[in-house]
Design an enzyme around this catalytic site. Structure first.
Site, PDB file in Angstrom:
ATOM      1  N   GLY A  77       0.866  -1.179   0.000  1.00 18.42           N
ATOM      2  CA  GLY A  77       0.000   0.000   0.000  1.00 18.42           C
ATOM      3  C   GLY A  77       0.900   1.226   0.000  1.00 18.42           C
ATOM      4  O   GLY A  77       1.634   1.460  -0.946  1.00 18.42           O
ATOM      5  N   CYS A  78       0.856   1.983   1.107  1.00 19.80           N
ATOM      6  CA  CYS A  78       1.640   3.232   1.216  1.00 19.80           C
ATOM      7  C   CYS A  78       1.227   4.182   0.096  1.00 19.80           C
ATOM      8  O   CYS A  78       2.062   4.714  -0.645  1.00 19.80           O
ATOM      9  CB  CYS A  78       3.141   2.974   1.215  1.00 19.80           C
ATOM     10  SG  CYS A  78       3.644   1.821   2.500  1.00 19.80           S
ATOM     11  N   HIS A  79      -0.073   4.348  -0.040  1.00 18.26           N
ATOM     12  CA  HIS A  79      -0.628   5.287  -1.004  1.00 18.26           C
ATOM     13  C   HIS A  79      -2.093   5.547  -0.635  1.00 18.26           C
ATOM     14  O   HIS A  79      -2.647   4.862   0.242  1.00 18.26           O
ATOM     15  CB  HIS A  79      -0.534   4.729  -2.434  1.00 18.26           C
ATOM     16  CG  HIS A  79      -1.258   3.433  -2.620  1.00 18.26           C
ATOM     17  ND1 HIS A  79      -0.640   2.225  -2.778  1.00 18.26           N
ATOM     18  CD2 HIS A  79      -2.594   3.160  -2.653  1.00 18.26           C
ATOM     19  CE1 HIS A  79      -1.532   1.271  -2.902  1.00 18.26           C
ATOM     20  NE2 HIS A  79      -2.734   1.807  -2.823  1.00 18.26           N
ATOM     21  N   ALA A  80      -2.682   6.531  -1.309  1.00 17.59           N
ATOM     22  CA  ALA A  80      -4.130   6.763  -1.220  1.00 17.59           C
ATOM     23  C   ALA A  80      -4.661   6.799  -2.649  1.00 17.59           C
ATOM     24  O   ALA A  80      -3.882   6.835  -3.610  1.00 17.59           O
ATOM     25  CB  ALA A  80      -4.408   8.083  -0.519  1.00 17.59           C
ATOM     26  N   ARG A 117      -3.323   4.176   3.078  1.00 17.37           N
ATOM     27  CA  ARG A 117      -3.346   2.833   3.673  1.00 17.37           C
ATOM     28  C   ARG A 117      -1.974   2.193   3.593  1.00 17.37           C
ATOM     29  O   ARG A 117      -1.248   2.345   2.596  1.00 17.37           O
ATOM     30  CB  ARG A 117      -4.407   1.941   3.025  1.00 17.37           C
ATOM     31  CG  ARG A 117      -4.147   1.230   1.697  1.00 17.37           C
ATOM     32  CD  ARG A 117      -4.291   2.085   0.460  1.00 17.37           C
ATOM     33  NE  ARG A 117      -5.348   3.060   0.445  1.00 17.37           N
ATOM     34  CZ  ARG A 117      -6.506   2.885  -0.161  1.00 17.37           C
ATOM     35  NH1 ARG A 117      -6.756   1.778  -0.818  1.00 17.37           N
ATOM     36  NH2 ARG A 117      -7.395   3.849  -0.180  1.00 17.37           N
TER      37      ARG A 117
END
Ligand code: T46
Length: 132
Positions: A47-50, A95
């Site tokens: 993840g580590c993004h929106a 997330r």
């Protein structure tokens, strides 16, 4: 924070269990894409993004993993470890997934096709957009 955990009805008998996912019924959107994450190493963060404009329903159909969810104002963490529980993640929610069990399979239903332009992969850019 706009995070919902929904309970999915289990149809069980002495042969085992079954859960059905139907759009606009127990899935609160039209399903345009389905993908699954598996074979994730236990020491990585995914993840580590929106997303600018995407709603997803995420289910740990096997195993478990932790989620960090951040709407730019508030952060929460939770564990997904139950195939009868679905996590709804809306747009503009950072997330991160971590602590994957070796057997973890995350099933994801999304309301849009894959579009790299929909991703905010920089946390600073996400926070700026979330404040608008
Ligand atoms: C999310 C979490 C839960 C595709 O080609 N099509 C797709 O539909 C997806 C989701 C990904 N990809 C490609 C893009 C990358 O080259 O697969 C590769 C891995 O994707 P990504 O690094 O974005 O995967 P995760 O595990 O970091 O995040 C994914 C979803 O991208 C994301 O929307 O919410 O799972």
């Amino acid at each position: 924070m706009n995070v919902k955990l929904i309970q999915l009805q289990k149809h069980g008998d002495d042969r085992g269990s079954l859960i059905a996912l139907e759009d606009q019924k127990n899935v609160p959107f039209t399903i345009r894409r389905v993908y699954y994450l598996f074979n994730t190493k236990d020491d990585v963060r995914r993840g580590c993004h929106a997303h600018k404009n995407l709603t997803q329903l995420i289910i740990a159909v096997r195993g478990s993993c932790r989620f960090l969810l951040d709407d730019g104002k508030e952060k929460i963490t939770l564990t997904l470890d139950n195939p009868a529980q679905g996590l709804i993640v809306e747009s503009m929610m950072w997330r991160e997934m971590y602590d994957f069990s070796e057997d973890c399979v995350l099933l994801v239903l999304a309301d849009a096709h894959y579009e790299e332009e929909d991703y905010l992969r920089s946390y600073d850019e996400f926070v700026k957009n979330a404040a608008k």
